[in-house]
Design a protein around this motif. Sequence first.
Motif, PDB file in Angstrom:
ATOM      1  N   SER A  97     112.706  11.276 -39.394  1.00  0.00           N
ATOM      2  CA  SER A  97     112.361  12.570 -38.696  1.00  0.00           C
ATOM      3  C   SER A  97     113.681  13.161 -38.418  1.00  0.00           C
ATOM      4  O   SER A  97     114.746  12.382 -38.099  1.00  0.00           O
ATOM      5  CB  SER A  97     111.702  11.925 -37.050  1.00  0.00           C
ATOM      6  OG  SER A  97     112.135  12.922 -36.180  1.00  0.00           O
ATOM      7  N   ARG A 149     107.423  13.674 -35.938  1.00  0.00           N
ATOM      8  CA  ARG A 149     106.785  13.670 -34.568  1.00  0.00           C
ATOM      9  C   ARG A 149     106.694  15.006 -34.022  1.00  0.00           C
ATOM     10  O   ARG A 149     107.347  15.883 -34.292  1.00  0.00           O
ATOM     11  CB  ARG A 149     107.819  12.912 -33.745  1.00  0.00           C
ATOM     12  CG  ARG A 149     108.162  11.603 -34.035  1.00  0.00           C
ATOM     13  CD  ARG A 149     108.909  10.707 -33.009  1.00  0.00           C
ATOM     14  NE  ARG A 149     110.258  11.325 -33.084  1.00  0.00           N
ATOM     15  CZ  ARG A 149     110.722  11.825 -31.801  1.00  0.00           C
ATOM     16  NH1 ARG A 149     109.998  12.084 -30.920  1.00  0.00           N
ATOM     17  NH2 ARG A 149     112.013  12.307 -31.988  1.00  0.00           N
ATOM     18  N   ARG A 191     104.566  16.999 -30.742  1.00  0.00           N
ATOM     19  CA  ARG A 191     104.587  17.007 -29.254  1.00  0.00           C
ATOM     20  C   ARG A 191     103.386  15.836 -28.604  1.00  0.00           C
ATOM     21  O   ARG A 191     102.375  15.578 -29.427  1.00  0.00           O
ATOM     22  CB  ARG A 191     104.284  18.460 -28.609  1.00  0.00           C
ATOM     23  CG  ARG A 191     105.468  19.442 -28.593  1.00  0.00           C
ATOM     24  CD  ARG A 191     105.013  20.702 -28.213  1.00  0.00           C
ATOM     25  NE  ARG A 191     104.767  20.868 -26.798  1.00  0.00           N
ATOM     26  CZ  ARG A 191     103.779  21.288 -26.042  1.00  0.00           C
ATOM     27  NH1 ARG A 191     102.951  21.985 -26.827  1.00  0.00           N
ATOM     28  NH2 ARG A 191     103.737  21.222 -24.813  1.00  0.00           N
ATOM     29  N   LYS A 214      97.646  27.211 -36.463  1.00  0.00           N
ATOM     30  CA  LYS A 214      99.118  26.774 -36.548  1.00  0.00           C
ATOM     31  C   LYS A 214      99.658  26.728 -37.701  1.00  0.00           C
ATOM     32  O   LYS A 214      98.967  25.890 -38.458  1.00  0.00           O
ATOM     33  CB  LYS A 214      98.940  25.506 -35.585  1.00  0.00           C
ATOM     34  CG  LYS A 214     100.446  24.919 -34.961  1.00  0.00           C
ATOM     35  CD  LYS A 214     100.275  23.979 -34.114  1.00  0.00           C
ATOM     36  CE  LYS A 214     101.458  23.213 -34.031  1.00  0.00           C
ATOM     37  NZ  LYS A 214     101.482  22.422 -32.744  1.00  0.00           N
TER      38      LYS A 214
HETATM   39  C1  BTN Z   1     104.429  20.053 -32.345  1.00  0.00           C
HETATM   40  O1  BTN Z   1     103.691  19.114 -32.153  1.00  0.00           O
HETATM   41  O2  BTN Z   1     103.775  21.202 -32.531  1.00  0.00           O
HETATM   42  C2  BTN Z   1     105.680  20.071 -32.758  1.00  0.00           C
HETATM   43  C3  BTN Z   1     106.147  19.597 -34.090  1.00  0.00           C
HETATM   44  C4  BTN Z   1     107.463  19.548 -34.500  1.00  0.00           C
HETATM   45  C5  BTN Z   1     107.742  19.113 -35.984  1.00  0.00           C
HETATM   46  C6  BTN Z   1     109.129  19.100 -36.196  1.00  0.00           C
HETATM   47  S1  BTN Z   1     109.450  19.031 -37.967  1.00  0.00           S
HETATM   48  C7  BTN Z   1     110.986  18.680 -37.543  1.00  0.00           C
HETATM   49  C8  BTN Z   1     111.186  17.823 -36.362  1.00  0.00           C
HETATM   50  N1  BTN Z   1     111.425  16.529 -36.667  1.00  0.00           N
HETATM   51  C9  BTN Z   1     110.249  15.841 -36.075  1.00  0.00           C
HETATM   52  O3  BTN Z   1     110.095  14.777 -36.221  1.00  0.00           O
HETATM   53  N2  BTN Z   1     109.678  16.658 -35.446  1.00  0.00           N
HETATM   54  C10 BTN Z   1     110.109  18.101 -35.418  1.00  0.00           C
END
Ligand code: BTN
Length: 337
Positions: free
Chosen positions: A89, A117, A119, A183
């Motif tokens: 991540s 990951r 939200r 989205k």
């Molecule tokens: C959401 O749930 O809308 C948020 C998503 C966020 C994804 C990005 S991808 C780059 C960064 N690294 C991660 O593990 N998550 C964020």
Amino acid sequence: MEDKILEYLKSADGYISGQQLCEILGVSRTAVWKAVGRLRNEGYEIDAVKNRGYRLTGLPDLVTDTEIKDALDTSWAGHPVFYKEEMESTNDTAKRMASEGAGHGTLVVTERQTGGRGRLGRSWDSPEGSGIWMSIILKPDIAPERASMLTLVAALAVYDSLSVRVSGCGIKWPNDILIGSRKVCGILTEMSAEFDAVHDVVIGIGINVNTEEFPEDIKDVASSMYLAAGKRFERCGIIADIWKAFEKYYEIFMQTADLSGLKDLYNERLINRGRRVRIRGVQEASGPVTGTGKALSVQGTAKGIDDRGNLVTETDDGRTISVFSGEVSVRGYLGYV
Ligand code: BTN
């Protein structure tokens, strides 16, 4: 050697002769030829003409550090870029780097995440070759309760970059970017702080750019720029535009350490505004900037954000509340009918 050849090919005005490359690099013609072959394997289109030499005719859609550095036109956002082909991540890497001393503006980018990951503890699908998975490290001198506002600043910057390429973009509070009713981008902001001081803020951005299909569980709510526009997009250009816009909005934000200078712009782009919303797990903002109010579920009509990024909502029972956090469904979007 490929990096050097690429540099010369990119700056050359037309063809550059094999002989010239040999002399500059101090290697044989065969070595140059082999390196050009390796670049072609990476997706670079290189024309080779006898007695004229080599010419770069097409770039692959790569998101490597070299490509990003070439595209970036910023003073601090994206300096330096830390790239690895695979990460669990980018937010986790960025948080670790920040705790080890990486500076304000450091950008962490990968081609694929194995444990992306989202939200609310969700996972974020991050396949190779089609999306943008990146996180920036910020070290703002602001009170911890203001850090979440930076998420909205990032949403504005992403909106700018996407909306010049695809029509029908909108922001869904607080930080999803939608095209049409689906989205295409999510933002995950995480902070490390003591009770009165921010150590660092990591803003992670995930964008479905050239994604052709989605897993079963999200295929009805997710989309990509490619699916919306019917054409592919070059990812480095999108990244460069985001950080250029982010620098501009960040400066406005830091003048007041709130969203008073950006609120109107944000509200113009907000799809929630004037629409029916259903909010689960509502945290009302109580007091000037905190989010420690009571948790509940409400339905009502969203009015827009206030100076602190709370979603001002007129509830069906006639109250006006400022929502600090909660899971918002907007009628007409992402499957809410
Ligand atoms: C959401 O749930 O809308 C948020 C998503 C966020 C994804 C990005 S991808 C780059 C960064 N690294 C991660 O593990 N998550 C964020």
